[in-house]
Design a protein around this motif. Structure first.
Motif, short mmCIF file in Angstrom:
data_model
loop_
_atom_site.label_atom_id
_atom_site.label_comp_id
_atom_site.label_asym_id
_atom_site.label_seq_id
_atom_site.Cartn_x
_atom_site.Cartn_y
_atom_site.Cartn_z
N UNK A 33 47.63 20.61 74.86
CA UNK A 33 48.53 21.03 73.78
C UNK A 33 47.74 21.68 72.64
N UNK A 36 47.53 25.22 73.53
CA UNK A 36 48.83 25.90 73.33
C UNK A 36 49.08 26.11 71.83
N UNK A 37 48.81 25.07 71.04
CA UNK A 37 49.02 25.23 69.60
C UNK A 37 48.10 26.29 69.02
N UNK A 39 46.97 28.86 70.57
CA UNK A 39 47.54 30.15 70.99
C UNK A 39 48.64 30.57 70.02
N UNK A 40 49.47 29.59 69.62
CA UNK A 40 50.60 29.92 68.76
C UNK A 40 50.21 30.09 67.30
N UNK A 41 49.18 29.36 66.87
CA UNK A 41 48.81 29.43 65.46
C UNK A 41 47.80 30.54 65.19
N UNK A 44 48.60 34.81 67.41
CA UNK A 44 49.90 35.47 67.44
C UNK A 44 49.83 36.92 66.98
N UNK B 37 52.25 22.72 63.44
CA UNK B 37 51.93 23.45 64.66
C UNK B 37 53.19 23.76 65.48
N UNK B 38 54.08 22.76 65.56
CA UNK B 38 55.32 22.96 66.31
C UNK B 38 56.24 23.93 65.58
N UNK B 40 55.35 26.53 63.83
CA UNK B 40 54.90 27.89 64.13
C UNK B 40 55.23 28.26 65.57
N UNK B 41 55.02 27.30 66.47
CA UNK B 41 55.29 27.57 67.89
C UNK B 41 56.77 27.88 68.11
N UNK B 44 57.59 31.28 66.80
CA UNK B 44 57.12 32.29 67.76
C UNK B 44 58.11 32.46 68.91
N UNK B 137 55.20 31.56 79.49
CA UNK B 137 54.57 30.69 78.48
C UNK B 137 55.59 29.70 77.92
N UNK B 141 55.23 25.59 77.95
CA UNK B 141 55.17 24.83 76.71
C UNK B 141 56.30 23.80 76.61
N UNK B 144 55.83 20.92 79.02
CA UNK B 144 54.81 19.99 78.52
C UNK B 144 55.38 19.02 77.50
#
Lengths: 94, 254
Positions: A33, A36-37, A39-41, A44, B37-38, B40-41, B44, B137, B141, B144
């Motif tokens: 994770x 993944x985080x 990648x997103x933070x 982007x 973090x979530x 922002x995810x 996105x 993706x 995600x 998970x």
């Protein structure tokens, strides 16, 4: 019960051939994770081609108090810099 | 054989409206997620879905041929004109339910996009090719997180099981087939949704088993979203929020 996720340090390789650079840190429950985080933070806006994550507790660091003995002795040793050589012009920029 | 224009339009609205409405739902979390973090995810993800909606609705507007744009379709239609599946308009509930809804939709999208990249319609195939990377993706995600929360603490497991009981009756609608789907299948534009169920069940079954969640036994499926027959009472409220600016200030741009 501990409610905080561990902290992860994030390293991104900006393009092929470059080294990974530390870009910041974030929280995540596990390494997967964290990637993944990251990648997103941190990617982007198309910043990277590869991500490394390391849980912050696994990084050992120098202590600010040891700055003197560790780093100051090299301040006065200019001869360690390879600046006393004449570079032939043909070599170009190094 | 040229495909019926109205049916192609309906098909495009079904995908584009689903991604649009879900995008709005997901965007409602912006600034409210349990952790940064979530947050922002999720933002996105919402932006990815908006991008996909722009492509699907842009093509829909082109097929419609009335000189409208994707924005016109998004902001100037009322609830009865929307063709999104009901699953996407359901209220977010807690974070777990939002992510479970996301997974149930992502899984469907991932199976569907896998087929649409081979569509006989070049524009459809092109949009699907672009969307499929994002969708791959998204599903990774959300799967998970579903596993993390389902197989997490006693509290998170209980909430995820409750969310599954609530959401599962909305899964069936995605695999409904009618004359629009028959026309798309015949023209090689899109698969019959019913033919996607097996692959979907395998994917969803594997993830939910890993999440230690039990799929409800009932076969009842709410429907009426993709046909426009009847949406839930939630869609009107969502549209009121999503569309009010364009309605109050027609043609406003910035």
């Amino acid at each position: 019960m501990k409610n905080e996720w561990p902290l992860w340090e994030i390293f991104i390789r900006g393009q092929h051939g470059m080294s990974h650079r530390h870009v910041g840190s974030l929280h995540a429950p596990d390494a997967d994770m964290a990637i993944k985080n990251a990648r997103d933070v941190y990617t982007r806006r198309n910043e990277g081609v590869s991500i490394w994550v390391v849980e912050a507790k696994h990084i050992s660091a120098t202590a600010p108090g040891e700055k003197g003995p560790l780093f100051e002795p090299s301040e006065s040793k200019v001869y360690r810099h390879p600046t006393f050589f004449d570079i032939p012009e043909e070599v170009g920029h190094m | 054989m040229a495909v019926d224009k109205d049916k192609l339009l309906q098909f495009l609205l079904r995908i584009g409206d689903s991604t649009l409405v879900l995008s709005h739902r997901v965007s409602e979390w912006c600034g409210h997620s349990p952790i940064l973090e979530e947050d922002i995810a999720l933002a996105n993800t919402a932006l990815d879905l908006i991008g996909q909606s722009q492509m699907w609705l842009g093509y829909a507007a082109e097929v419609q041929g009335e000189g409208k744009s994707a924005d016109d379709l998004a902001f100037l239609r009322d609830a009865w004109d929307f063709r999104n599946v009901l699953l996407t308009e359901l209220p977010n509930g807690d974070f777990g339910r939002t992510l479970l809804r996301q997974f149930l939709f992502d899984a469907f999208q991932s199976v569907l996009m896998g087929r649409l990249i081979k569509s006989s319609d070049e524009t459809v195939a092109g949009i699907a090719a672009k969307a499929s990377k994002e969708v791959a993706y998204h599903v990774e995600r959300s799967a998970d997180t579903v596993v993390g929360l389902g197989d997490g603490t006693e509290e998170s497991h209980k909430r995820m099981q409750q969310a599954l009981e609530y959401l599962w009756p909305y899964v069936g609608e995605m695999f409904e087939s009618d004359e629009v789907d028959a026309a798309m299948a015949e023209a090689g534009i899109a698969p019959d949704p019913a033919s996607l169920r097996e692959e979907y069940d395998a994917l969803v079954g594997r993830v939910l088993a890993e999440a230690t969640l039990t799929i409800p036994e009932g076969k009842f499926a709410h429907k009426g979203g993709r046909t426009g027959y009847m949406h839930t009472e939630h869609l009107g409220h969502l549209l009121a929020q999503m569309q009010w600016l364009q309605r109050a200030y027609p043609g406003c741009e910035w």
